[in-house]
Design a protein around this motif. Structure first.
Motif, PDB file in Angstrom:
ATOM      1  N   ALA A   1     -39.106  29.404  35.604  1.00 27.90           N
ATOM      2  CA  ALA A   1     -39.158  28.454  34.738  1.00 27.90           C
ATOM      3  C   ALA A   1     -37.863  27.399  35.151  1.00 27.90           C
ATOM      4  O   ALA A   1     -37.010  27.965  35.509  1.00 27.90           O
ATOM      5  N   LYS A   2     -37.972  26.020  34.943  1.00 30.32           N
ATOM      6  CA  LYS A   2     -36.959  25.357  35.269  1.00 30.32           C
ATOM      7  C   LYS A   2     -35.656  25.598  34.453  1.00 30.32           C
ATOM      8  O   LYS A   2     -34.397  25.681  34.734  1.00 30.32           O
ATOM      9  N   GLY A   3     -36.055  26.158  33.013  1.00 30.12           N
ATOM     10  CA  GLY A   3     -34.842  26.509  31.940  1.00 30.12           C
ATOM     11  C   GLY A   3     -34.197  27.509  32.535  1.00 30.12           C
ATOM     12  O   GLY A   3     -32.980  27.605  32.373  1.00 30.12           O
ATOM     13  N   THR A   4     -34.845  28.525  33.336  1.00 32.35           N
ATOM     14  CA  THR A   4     -34.368  29.610  33.643  1.00 32.35           C
ATOM     15  C   THR A   4     -33.139  29.355  34.797  1.00 32.35           C
ATOM     16  O   THR A   4     -32.110  30.047  34.885  1.00 32.35           O
ATOM     17  N   VAL A   5     -33.844  28.486  35.743  1.00 32.88           N
ATOM     18  CA  VAL A   5     -32.821  28.048  36.743  1.00 32.88           C
ATOM     19  C   VAL A   5     -31.502  27.609  36.087  1.00 32.88           C
ATOM     20  O   VAL A   5     -30.389  27.658  36.594  1.00 32.88           O
ATOM     21  N   LYS A   6     -31.710  26.565  35.324  1.00 33.70           N
ATOM     22  CA  LYS A   6     -30.406  25.940  34.476  1.00 33.70           C
ATOM     23  C   LYS A   6     -29.448  26.994  33.825  1.00 33.70           C
ATOM     24  O   LYS A   6     -28.449  26.934  33.961  1.00 33.70           O
ATOM     25  N   SER A   7     -30.349  28.093  33.205  1.00 29.32           N
ATOM     26  CA  SER A   7     -29.392  28.870  32.783  1.00 29.32           C
ATOM     27  C   SER A   7     -28.500  29.898  33.611  1.00 29.32           C
ATOM     28  O   SER A   7     -27.512  30.124  33.346  1.00 29.32           O
ATOM     29  N   ARG A   8     -29.290  30.059  34.440  1.00 35.21           N
ATOM     30  CA  ARG A   8     -28.717  31.025  35.633  1.00 35.21           C
ATOM     31  C   ARG A   8     -27.431  30.192  36.362  1.00 35.21           C
ATOM     32  O   ARG A   8     -26.563  30.757  36.525  1.00 35.21           O
ATOM     33  N   LEU A   9     -27.786  29.101  36.462  1.00 33.80           N
ATOM     34  CA  LEU A   9     -26.407  28.182  37.212  1.00 33.80           C
ATOM     35  C   LEU A   9     -25.605  27.910  36.166  1.00 33.80           C
ATOM     36  O   LEU A   9     -24.267  28.053  36.605  1.00 33.80           O
ATOM     37  N   SER A  10     -25.606  27.893  34.869  1.00 32.73           N
ATOM     38  CA  SER A  10     -24.842  27.723  33.701  1.00 32.73           C
ATOM     39  C   SER A  10     -24.094  29.136  33.513  1.00 32.73           C
ATOM     40  O   SER A  10     -22.920  29.042  33.612  1.00 32.73           O
ATOM     41  N   ARG A  11     -24.822  30.080  33.655  1.00 38.65           N
ATOM     42  CA  ARG A  11     -24.116  31.568  33.517  1.00 38.65           C
ATOM     43  C   ARG A  11     -23.491  31.757  34.876  1.00 38.65           C
ATOM     44  O   ARG A  11     -22.089  32.219  34.706  1.00 38.65           O
ATOM     45  N   ALA A  12     -23.827  31.606  36.073  1.00 35.17           N
ATOM     46  CA  ALA A  12     -23.036  31.734  37.154  1.00 35.17           C
ATOM     47  C   ALA A  12     -21.829  30.692  37.357  1.00 35.17           C
ATOM     48  O   ALA A  12     -20.699  31.162  37.395  1.00 35.17           O
ATOM     49  N   ARG A  13     -21.695  29.474  36.764  1.00 42.54           N
ATOM     50  CA  ARG A  13     -20.516  28.655  36.596  1.00 42.54           C
ATOM     51  C   ARG A  13     -19.408  29.213  35.893  1.00 42.54           C
ATOM     52  O   ARG A  13     -18.334  29.356  36.139  1.00 42.54           O
ATOM     53  N   GLU A  14     -20.128  29.768  34.733  1.00 42.05           N
ATOM     54  CA  GLU A  14     -19.060  30.535  33.755  1.00 42.05           C
ATOM     55  C   GLU A  14     -18.574  31.895  34.343  1.00 42.05           C
ATOM     56  O   GLU A  14     -17.218  31.827  34.018  1.00 42.05           O
ATOM     57  N   LYS A  15     -19.467  32.407  34.925  1.00 41.92           N
ATOM     58  CA  LYS A  15     -18.702  33.658  35.490  1.00 41.92           C
ATOM     59  C   LYS A  15     -17.479  33.485  36.765  1.00 41.92           C
ATOM     60  O   LYS A  15     -16.781  33.980  36.780  1.00 41.92           O
ATOM     61  N   ILE A  16     -18.037  32.439  37.312  1.00 41.59           N
ATOM     62  CA  ILE A  16     -17.260  32.171  38.639  1.00 41.59           C
ATOM     63  C   ILE A  16     -16.024  31.727  38.040  1.00 41.59           C
ATOM     64  O   ILE A  16     -14.667  31.949  38.466  1.00 41.59           O
ATOM     65  N   TYR A  17     -15.854  30.615  37.030  1.00 43.43           N
ATOM     66  CA  TYR A  17     -14.810  30.294  36.253  1.00 43.43           C
ATOM     67  C   TYR A  17     -13.884  31.449  35.779  1.00 43.43           C
ATOM     68  O   TYR A  17     -12.781  31.476  36.072  1.00 43.43           O
ATOM     69  N   ASN A  18     -14.491  32.375  35.212  1.00 43.55           N
ATOM     70  CA  ASN A  18     -13.757  33.425  34.656  1.00 43.55           C
ATOM     71  C   ASN A  18     -12.955  34.239  35.709  1.00 43.55           C
ATOM     72  O   ASN A  18     -12.021  34.575  35.527  1.00 43.55           O
ATOM     73  N   ILE A  19     -13.727  34.513  37.109  1.00 43.69           N
ATOM     74  CA  ILE A  19     -13.326  35.165  38.014  1.00 43.69           C
ATOM     75  C   ILE A  19     -12.057  34.417  38.600  1.00 43.69           C
ATOM     76  O   ILE A  19     -11.049  35.243  38.998  1.00 43.69           O
ATOM     77  N   MET A  20     -12.237  33.172  38.862  1.00 43.89           N
ATOM     78  CA  MET A  20     -11.269  32.416  39.419  1.00 43.89           C
ATOM     79  C   MET A  20     -10.139  32.305  38.607  1.00 43.89           C
ATOM     80  O   MET A  20      -9.042  32.150  39.216  1.00 43.89           O
ATOM     81  N   SER A  21     -10.190  32.286  37.378  1.00 37.75           N
ATOM     82  CA  SER A  21      -9.130  32.081  36.494  1.00 37.75           C
ATOM     83  C   SER A  21      -8.332  33.533  36.309  1.00 37.75           C
ATOM     84  O   SER A  21      -7.183  33.275  36.169  1.00 37.75           O
ATOM     85  N   GLU A  22      -8.860  34.592  36.537  1.00 40.58           N
ATOM     86  CA  GLU A  22      -8.204  35.887  36.524  1.00 40.58           C
ATOM     87  C   GLU A  22      -7.326  35.995  37.905  1.00 40.58           C
ATOM     88  O   GLU A  22      -6.438  36.459  38.014  1.00 40.58           O
ATOM     89  N   GLY A  23      -7.997  35.399  39.087  1.00 42.79           N
ATOM     90  CA  GLY A  23      -7.089  35.665  40.200  1.00 42.79           C
ATOM     91  C   GLY A  23      -6.119  34.786  40.371  1.00 42.79           C
ATOM     92  O   GLY A  23      -4.979  34.805  40.706  1.00 42.79           O
TER      93      GLY A  23
END
Length: 187
Positions: free
Chosen positions: A165-187
């Motif tokens: 579903a399109k909503g699943t794509v949007k959700s995955r992109l949102s979760r990915a951005r959040e996780k990438i932000y957290n990973i990059m903030s730690e480094g």
């Protein structure tokens, strides 16, 4: 009337010619024209690499996925129902091949031979922190991120390609951005 939505006739006719040219190549390939098929593969090679790179980490596995995809696409192209969806069709074949390689690799442990270096595309950005952060995501988040940001696919195209579903794509992109932000903030 909104003038920003008006497309100049010259640009519209150029776009139609490009679409007609691509569709005519697909029709030729469906009818057995090897040169047309090769041309279509070359046109989509970079896009396919980005998808494969989003799923697989090893250049050797990416090469295997490419080879298997090309063989299967060549064998199955006469069954392609709508030539407008060639790129989506071949990308789906590639994703299936990548998933097959992942399943196969779970059964084996490989040792890389550092002497062999015959890559299709050299990944000059593999050591960037952002790429490392993306590669650390789960497969579903990583693939969606690669398709959206590096392959310039729309949410609708990703939804259709991955059959979610399109909503699943949007959700995955949102979760990915959040996780990438957290990973990059730690480094």
């Amino acid at each position: 009337m909104n003038t920003s939505s008006i497309i100049p006739i010259g640009l519209l006719s150029k776009r139609r010619k490009r679409i007609d040219n691509k569709n005519s190549k697909v029709i030729l390939a469906i009818n057995g024209d090897k040169e047309a098929f090769n041309s279509l593969i070359e046109e989509n090679m970079k896009s396919l690499y980005i998808v494969a790179r989003g799923i697989l980490n090893s250049e050797y596995d990416i090469e295997d996925a490419f080879q298997n995809t090309i063989v299967k696409a060549y064998e199955k192209i006469p069954y392609l129902k709508n030539q407008e969806y060639f790129k989506t069709w071949i990308t789906r074949i590639l994703i299936n091949e990548c998933n097959n390689i992942i399943r196969r690799n779970k059964k084996f442990i490989y040792m890389e031979d550092s002497q062999i270096n015959n890559e299709i595309y050299e990944d000059k950005y593999k050591d960037l922190d952002l790429i490392k952060a993306i590669d650390s995501l789960s497969e579903d988040l990583r693939l969606t991120t690669w398709l959206f940001y590096f392959n310039d696919m729309s949410i609708e195209e990703i939804s259709s390609l991955l059959k979610i579903a399109k909503g699943t794509v949007k959700s995955r992109l949102s979760r990915a951005r959040e996780k990438i932000y957290n990973i990059m903030s730690e480094g």
